[in-house]
Enzyme design. Structure first.
Site, PDB file in Angstrom:
ATOM      1  N   CYS A 197       1.384  -0.737   0.107  1.00  0.00           N
ATOM      2  CA  CYS A 197       0.665  -0.032  -0.415  1.00  0.00           C
ATOM      3  C   CYS A 197       0.455   1.519  -0.496  1.00  0.00           C
ATOM      4  O   CYS A 197       1.963   1.112   0.688  1.00  0.00           O
ATOM      5  CB  CYS A 197      -0.784  -0.396   1.172  1.00  0.00           C
ATOM      6  SG  CYS A 197      -2.220   1.132   1.834  1.00  0.00           S
ATOM      7  N   CYS A 200       0.484   3.318   3.594  1.00  0.00           N
ATOM      8  CA  CYS A 200       0.742   2.722   5.197  1.00  0.00           C
ATOM      9  C   CYS A 200       1.302   1.669   5.104  1.00  0.00           C
ATOM     10  O   CYS A 200       1.754   1.225   5.988  1.00  0.00           O
ATOM     11  CB  CYS A 200      -0.451   2.052   5.552  1.00  0.00           C
ATOM     12  SG  CYS A 200      -0.816   0.099   5.046  1.00  0.00           S
ATOM     13  N   CYS A 213      -7.127  -2.698   0.636  1.00  0.00           N
ATOM     14  CA  CYS A 213      -5.987  -2.131   2.259  1.00  0.00           C
ATOM     15  C   CYS A 213      -6.673  -2.401   3.384  1.00  0.00           C
ATOM     16  O   CYS A 213      -7.157  -1.488   3.571  1.00  0.00           O
ATOM     17  CB  CYS A 213      -4.780  -1.486   2.107  1.00  0.00           C
ATOM     18  SG  CYS A 213      -3.594  -1.439   3.258  1.00  0.00           S
ATOM     19  N   CYS A 215      -5.914  -0.750   5.400  1.00  0.00           N
ATOM     20  CA  CYS A 215      -5.875   0.777   5.772  1.00  0.00           C
ATOM     21  C   CYS A 215      -6.517   1.237   5.463  1.00  0.00           C
ATOM     22  O   CYS A 215      -7.097   2.229   6.371  1.00  0.00           O
ATOM     23  CB  CYS A 215      -5.001   1.497   5.788  1.00  0.00           C
ATOM     24  SG  CYS A 215      -4.257   2.241   4.083  1.00  0.00           S
ATOM     25  N   ASP A 332      20.416   1.804 -17.092  1.00  0.00           N
ATOM     26  CA  ASP A 332      20.659   0.636 -16.229  1.00  0.00           C
ATOM     27  C   ASP A 332      19.020  -0.599 -17.037  1.00  0.00           C
ATOM     28  O   ASP A 332      17.948  -0.662 -17.375  1.00  0.00           O
ATOM     29  CB  ASP A 332      19.422   1.242 -14.575  1.00  0.00           C
ATOM     30  CG  ASP A 332      19.317  -0.048 -13.862  1.00  0.00           C
ATOM     31  OD1 ASP A 332      20.033  -1.383 -13.943  1.00  0.00           O
ATOM     32  OD2 ASP A 332      18.923   0.180 -13.076  1.00  0.00           O
TER      33      ASP A 332
END
EC number: 6.3.5.13
Length: 407
Positions: A197, A200, A213, A215, A332
């Site tokens: 999440c 959170c 989630c 939360c 990269d």
């Protein structure tokens, strides 16, 4: 459109610089022209954007496609300024606006990292946020940092409608800060960058076409939704996309484009009809002839993009994979290990490009039989006559588009 003398002079200087660049064979001139214009008048983007209805399009993948779709839809109303060459940083945006000074509409694809500054300059009527995933870590940085920057930017745009893909967790987190959000359910399957999440840090629970989630952060209920080829509008009407572009990703882009077009005044059925005229995006999905071969060109730049592209490859057709690592690609190449190249097992595969050795190592670990060719066109020629799928990242694709039509 009233423009200050300094702005007119800087635009003229930029156009002259672009002309010199094209005449000297150094490039198309738009970027260097825009750069000169910005240097002479740092406020030129704000001044060129004023008195227009501006739509911004951003996200990790699909910007060029979705911006073209929205442009094609808005052309039903009037002239549209559009950076169709893909130059999506401030100098490219300035060049696009300067090229169409009288256009009442503008559709601009914007590199994600520049969205906060660009949005403050042009105060868009609508902003489309497609997706957020890792891309060019050496330039863009960590995707969660980008999400936080966008969240802050959206909170400072009280008059902008943010059209957002609610099946992308990071997009939802950023767009939730907007005063006016339009949620589009696209059913996108990539979740490789959103296992935790963004609010959170807890685990995200994925269930069917929803996510949540503990939360309390969860998928919003979309007012637009995509199911197969059908887009359902807020009024409950079904619009058949019937695109000439392949794949679920393009259907998702189209759903977001329809929502954005309606925000600016184009009815969904009118917009959808205009989207059906699009057959390729700057050479992507185009099929060209190369002596004994029919070659379809595909662009993929990062793990999420490769995941979508590998799904639309014809199963019985040989594949050429070309990878570079120039500045525009990102230096990269660690993203190669996040691409599910195992899908290529059992096919004829040729690797090429400046970093073909890195790609060959990745394919060895994926247990994909392949051989190498030093040059992408030679790679095509090494295959038996017939169809060929070629998938390339940014600069490898750009070079191929320039070479193959004349081959």
């Amino acid at each position: 459109m009233s423009i200050r003398l300094r702005t007119r002079a800087s635009v003229a200087a930029g156009r002259l610089t672009a002309w010199f660049s094209r005449t000297a064979g150094l490039g198309r001139g738009g970027v260097i022209g825009g750069r000169v214009t910005l240097r002479l008048d740092p406020a030129v983007l704000r001044r060129l954007g004023q008195e227009r209805t501006v739509v911004l399009v951003t996200g990790t993948n699909g910007k060029t496609t979705t911006a073209l779709m929205i442009t094609r839809a808005l052309e039903a109303l009037a002239e549209v300024a559009h950076n169709g060459d893909g130059a999506n940083m401030p100098d490219g945006l300035v060049a696009a606006l300067a090229a169409s000074p009288e256009a009442p509409y503008a559709v601009l694809e914007v590199d994600e990292t520049y969205v906060p500054w660009v949005a403050m300059q042009v105060q868009p009527a609508a902003l489309v946020l497609l997706n957020l995933s890792r891309d060019q870590l050496d330039r863009v940085g960590e995707v969660r940092m980008l999400e936080r920057d966008l969240r802050t930017a959206f909170a400072n745009l009280p008059r902008t409608v943010v059209i957002a893909n609610c099946d992308d967790i990071l997009v939802t987190s950023a767009a939730s800060a907007a005063a006016r959000a339009v949620w589009v359910g696209t059913g996108r399957r990539w979740s490789g960058d959103s296992g935790a999440c963004p609010r959170c840090g807890g685990a995200i629970d994925h269930a069917d076409r929803s996510w949540s989630c503990a939360c309390g952060f969860e998928r919003p209920n979309p007012t637009w939704s995509l199911e197969g080829d059908l887009v359902t509008t807020p009024g409950g009407r079904a619009v058949d996309l019937d695109l000439r572009l392949p794949g679920e990703a393009n259907r998702a882009n189209a759903a977001l484009a329809l929502a954005a077009a309606q925000c600016v005044g184009v009815p969904p059925h009118t917009a959808a009809a205009r989207l059906r005229t699009i057959t390729d995006i700057g050479g992507r999905y185009r099929t060209v002839r190369r002596t004994r071969h029919s070659v379809r060109l595909m662009l993929a730049k990062n793990p999420a993009g490769w995941a979508e592209t590998l799904r639309v490859l014809d199963e019985d057709t040989p594949v050429v994979v070309a990878v570079n690592a120039q500045e525009a690609d990102g230096r990269d190449l660690s993203w190669l290990w996040d691409v599910h190249f195992e899908r290529l097992r059992g096919r004829q595969v040729v690797v090429t490009g400046e970093r073909s050795a890195d790609l060959a190592v990745r394919l060895c670990y994926a247990e994909v039989a392949h051989w190498s060719a030093p040059d992408p066109v030679q790679a095509i020629d090494s295959l038996p006559p017939g169809g060929v799928e070629i998938v390339a990242n940014y600069t490898a694709f750009r070079d191929l588009v320039g070479r193959l039509p004349d081959a």
